[in-house]
Design a protein around this motif. Structure first.
Motif, PDB file in Angstrom:
ATOM      1  N   ALA A  26       0.829  -1.205   0.000  1.00  0.00           N
ATOM      2  CA  ALA A  26       0.000   0.000   0.000  1.00  0.00           C
ATOM      3  C   ALA A  26       0.862   1.254   0.000  1.00  0.00           C
ATOM      4  O   ALA A  26       0.563   2.231  -0.720  1.00  0.00           O
ATOM      5  CB  ALA A  26      -0.916  -0.030   1.215  1.00  0.00           C
ATOM      6  N   ILE A  27       1.938   1.224   0.769  1.00  0.00           N
ATOM      7  CA  ILE A  27       2.845   2.394   0.803  1.00  0.00           C
ATOM      8  C   ILE A  27       3.509   2.602  -0.550  1.00  0.00           C
ATOM      9  O   ILE A  27       3.636   3.737  -1.039  1.00  0.00           O
ATOM     10  CB  ILE A  27       3.886   2.210   1.911  1.00  0.00           C
ATOM     11  CG1 ILE A  27       3.198   2.257   3.292  1.00  0.00           C
ATOM     12  CG2 ILE A  27       4.966   3.283   1.811  1.00  0.00           C
ATOM     13  CD1 ILE A  27       4.101   1.839   4.429  1.00  0.00           C
ATOM     14  N   CYS A  30       1.081   4.186  -2.960  1.00  0.00           N
ATOM     15  CA  CYS A  30       0.905   5.622  -2.670  1.00  0.00           C
ATOM     16  C   CYS A  30       2.071   6.439  -3.182  1.00  0.00           C
ATOM     17  O   CYS A  30       1.890   7.533  -3.755  1.00  0.00           O
ATOM     18  CB  CYS A  30       0.727   5.810  -1.168  1.00  0.00           C
ATOM     19  SG  CYS A  30      -0.817   5.154  -0.501  1.00  0.00           S
ATOM     20  N   ILE A  34       1.910   9.369  -6.083  1.00  0.00           N
ATOM     21  CA  ILE A  34       2.314  10.748  -5.800  1.00  0.00           C
ATOM     22  C   ILE A  34       3.423  11.200  -6.750  1.00  0.00           C
ATOM     23  O   ILE A  34       3.421  12.340  -7.247  1.00  0.00           O
ATOM     24  CB  ILE A  34       2.772  10.866  -4.336  1.00  0.00           C
ATOM     25  CG1 ILE A  34       1.564  10.657  -3.399  1.00  0.00           C
ATOM     26  CG2 ILE A  34       3.418  12.226  -4.079  1.00  0.00           C
ATOM     27  CD1 ILE A  34       1.944  10.519  -1.939  1.00  0.00           C
TER      28      ILE A  34
END
Length: 248
Positions: A26-27, A30, A34
């Protein structure tokens, strides 16, 4: 945030995946989302985007790109990398193109002229440089021009280092000479203090001569007095002898 954590926990329990792997994935997603716009911007840049330096009219030109246009174009000194001063005052008073001259001057290098362009003022010169930049981009020769510019700047930097080293050596030799001269001057002053000067010797000799002449004068005076007393004594003795003869 709690909903996201609960969602990740359900995914981990549903697919029997360790919780740390789900969290790490998940990190990573993200971070990709970004940074994707920035990565896309870099990937979509034209190939000539690194072509930002050019030596033209004996000076260095630097610029940037924005929305497909050249911006921030100005001239710099290829030796010290400082911004140059542009003198185009005569372009306002002259009417013929051959008499309109724009000068490039570096205030950091002694205010000497580095280059000149005949035919117009600074706006004319900037238009010429822009045209030359786009010409290299269209021809595809911007890589060779950028490489040659970097090599030329390296040569200028080496020459400046050699000049500074030569100046340092000259200054060191001058300091050594000054120290040697100061030492010799001190030695000469000490010798002059130890040995009497010719004027002092002359004065001393005159004092000795005066003393000798005074002594000789006194001796001569004393000798004359002794002689006069001796003569008187002889005269008295002769008178006494004559008196005794007469008495007899």
């Amino acid at each position: 945030m709690e909903k996201i954590l609960s969602l990740l926990t359900r995914i981990s329990e549903l697919y029997a995946i360790p919780q740390w792997i789900v969290n790490s994935g998940a990190i990573a997603i993200c971070v990709i989302l970004i940074s994707f716009p920035f990565i896309a911007r870099v990937l979509m840049r034209p190939k000539y985007h690194k072509f930002r330096e050019l030596i033209l009219f004996k000076v260095l030109w630097r610029w940037k790109y924005k929305k497909g246009d050249v911006i921030g174009l100005w001239c710099y000194c290829p030796k010290c990398q400082n911004m140059l001063m542009v003198d185009d005052e005569n372009c306002r008073s002259e009417e013929t193109l051959q008499h309109k001259i724009t000068y490039f001057v570096c205030p950091e290098c002694g205010g000497h002229e580095l280059g000149r362009v005949i035919g117009g003022d600074r706006r004319y010169v900037l238009s010429l440089v822009r045209r030359d930049i786009w010409r290299h981009i269209r021809d595809g020769s911007y890589n060779e021009v950028a490489t040659a510019t970097k090599e030329a700047l390296d040569i200028y930097a080496k020459l400046e280092e050699e000049k500074t080293e030569e100046k340092a050596e000259v200054l060191a030799s001058l300091e050594e000479k000054v120290e040697h001269l100061e030492g010799s001057v001190e030695d000469v002053s000490e010798e002059n203090n130890d040995t009497p000067s010719p004027e002092t010797e002359a004065v001393t000799m005159t004092h000795h001569q005066l003393n000798e002449t005074t002594n000789s004068t006194h001796e001569h005076h004393f000798s004359q007095e002794e002689r006069s007393t001796e003569e008187l004594q002889t005269v008295i003795d002769e008178d006494e002898k004559e008196i005794k003869k007469d008495g007899v």
